[in-house]
Scaffold this active site. Structure first.
Site, short mmCIF file in Angstrom:
data_model
loop_
_atom_site.label_atom_id
_atom_site.label_comp_id
_atom_site.label_asym_id
_atom_site.label_seq_id
_atom_site.Cartn_x
_atom_site.Cartn_y
_atom_site.Cartn_z
N GLY A 87 -20.19 22.47 44.79
CA GLY A 87 -18.96 23.23 44.56
C GLY A 87 -17.67 22.51 44.84
CG ASP A 143 -22.74 18.66 27.66
OD1 ASP A 143 -23.71 17.95 27.98
OD2 ASP A 143 -22.27 19.56 28.39
CG ASN A 168 -15.80 19.99 39.62
OD1 ASN A 168 -14.80 19.44 39.18
ND2 ASN A 168 -16.98 19.40 39.68
CD GLU A 218 -17.04 15.77 37.64
OE1 GLU A 218 -17.34 16.95 37.86
OE2 GLU A 218 -17.82 14.83 37.83
CG ASN A 240 -19.61 22.40 31.26
OD1 ASN A 240 -19.89 22.67 32.41
ND2 ASN A 240 -20.19 21.41 30.59
CG HIS A 256 -20.56 16.24 30.58
ND1 HIS A 256 -21.85 16.61 30.91
CD2 HIS A 256 -20.63 14.99 30.08
CE1 HIS A 256 -22.67 15.60 30.62
NE2 HIS A 256 -21.96 14.62 30.12
CG LEU A 295 -23.38 29.42 29.53
CD1 LEU A 295 -21.90 29.62 29.23
CD2 LEU A 295 -23.77 30.12 30.82
C1 GRF Z 1 -21.35 16.85 39.58
O1 GRF Z 1 -22.36 15.97 39.15
C2 GRF Z 1 -20.33 17.00 38.53
O2 GRF Z 1 -20.20 15.81 37.79
C3 GRF Z 1 -20.86 18.08 37.64
O3 GRF Z 1 -21.58 18.94 38.50
C4 GRF Z 1 -21.97 18.22 39.66
C5 GRF Z 1 -21.62 18.93 40.92
O4 GRF Z 1 -20.27 19.19 40.96
N1 GRF Z 1 -19.80 18.75 36.97
P1 GRF Z 1 -19.72 20.14 42.16
O5 GRF Z 1 -19.43 19.24 43.32
O6 GRF Z 1 -20.84 21.13 42.47
O7 GRF Z 1 -18.50 20.78 41.61
#
Ligand code: GRF
Length: 204
Positions: A11, A149, A13, A178, A106, A108, A92
């Site tokens: 988590g 994607d 992100n 990201e 999303n 990626h 999904l």
């Molecule tokens: C990471 O590999 C990221 O590249 C992808 O999901 C994974 C975990 O991300 N989007 P997070 O730290 O759980 O947000």
């Protein structure tokens, strides 16, 4: 804008969105965080931020469609406008895409259309990038459509690969950008600055 975030793991992100909502940088609020993994640390991050969380166990459902219907129900119950997949590792269903068309983002960890598609997620992406020997990689935020994607690209940012890079050093570098582009994409959406022309995303 009410935001629903779907997670499966750490988590980071999600955390970047939480932080930027709190800073007032994102003009929205996170109404719910849903995980398909009970032990996803992202659930703790949400709880610490006072955000409602839900763990939905796929095993309680007879198929993916019903599992997705449950998630859709919980999102609609809270009038969620924008769904953000932040490290969410399930595909999904068609119903989900229909219900939230143009309202699911999303993140990626590569420059789509390179190093993406079925089976290419998480650290596997960085492994393939290093094995291929590309000099530049990065991250992509895109709208989600029926494919994997394949939806319209909102933002991308690059990182240069150093010959000493490993999966873990590369993952760290990419994870940083990201966070940057996901926050920017959510911010732009909440400000109504994203529109679609065919499959091209226009930023006003
Ligand atoms: C990471 O590999 C990221 O590249 C992808 O999901 C994974 C975990 O991300 N989007 P997070 O730290 O759980 O947000």
């Amino acid at each position: 804008v009410k935001i629903g975030v779907l997670i499966s793991g750490g988590g980071t992100n999600l955390q970047s969105i939480i932080d930027n909502v709190k800073l007032g940088n994102i003009n929205g609020e996170i109404g719910i965080v849903i995980s398909n993994k009970k032990d996803a640390y992202g659930l703790n991050r949400a709880k610490m931020a006072g955000i409602e969380t839900l763990y939905i166990d796929r095993k309680n459902f007879s198929n993916d469609e019903e599992f997705n219907m449950e998630i859709i129900k919980e999102l609609k119950k809270r009038n969620i406008d924008l769904v953000v997949l932040a490290g969410y590792l399930k595909v999904l269903s068609k119903d989900f895409i229909c219900e939230f068309r143009g309202r699911v983002m999303n993140i990626h960890p590569s420059l789509i259309p390179s190093f993406c598609g079925k089976g290419c997620f998480g650290e596997r992406v960085h492994q393939m990038v290093l094995e291929y020997g590309v000099k530049v990689t990065g991250a992509t935020v895109h709208f989600v459509d029926e494919g994997t994607d394949t939806g319209p690209i909102i933002l991308q940012k690059t990182v240069f690969i150093d010959q000493n890079d490993t999966v873990s050093t590369l993952k760290e570098k990419v994870l940083c950008i990201e966070h940057e582009i996901l926050v920017e994409a959510v911010k732009l959406y909440c400000e109504g600055k994203l529109s679609l022309q065919g499959r091209k995303v226009i930023i006003d």
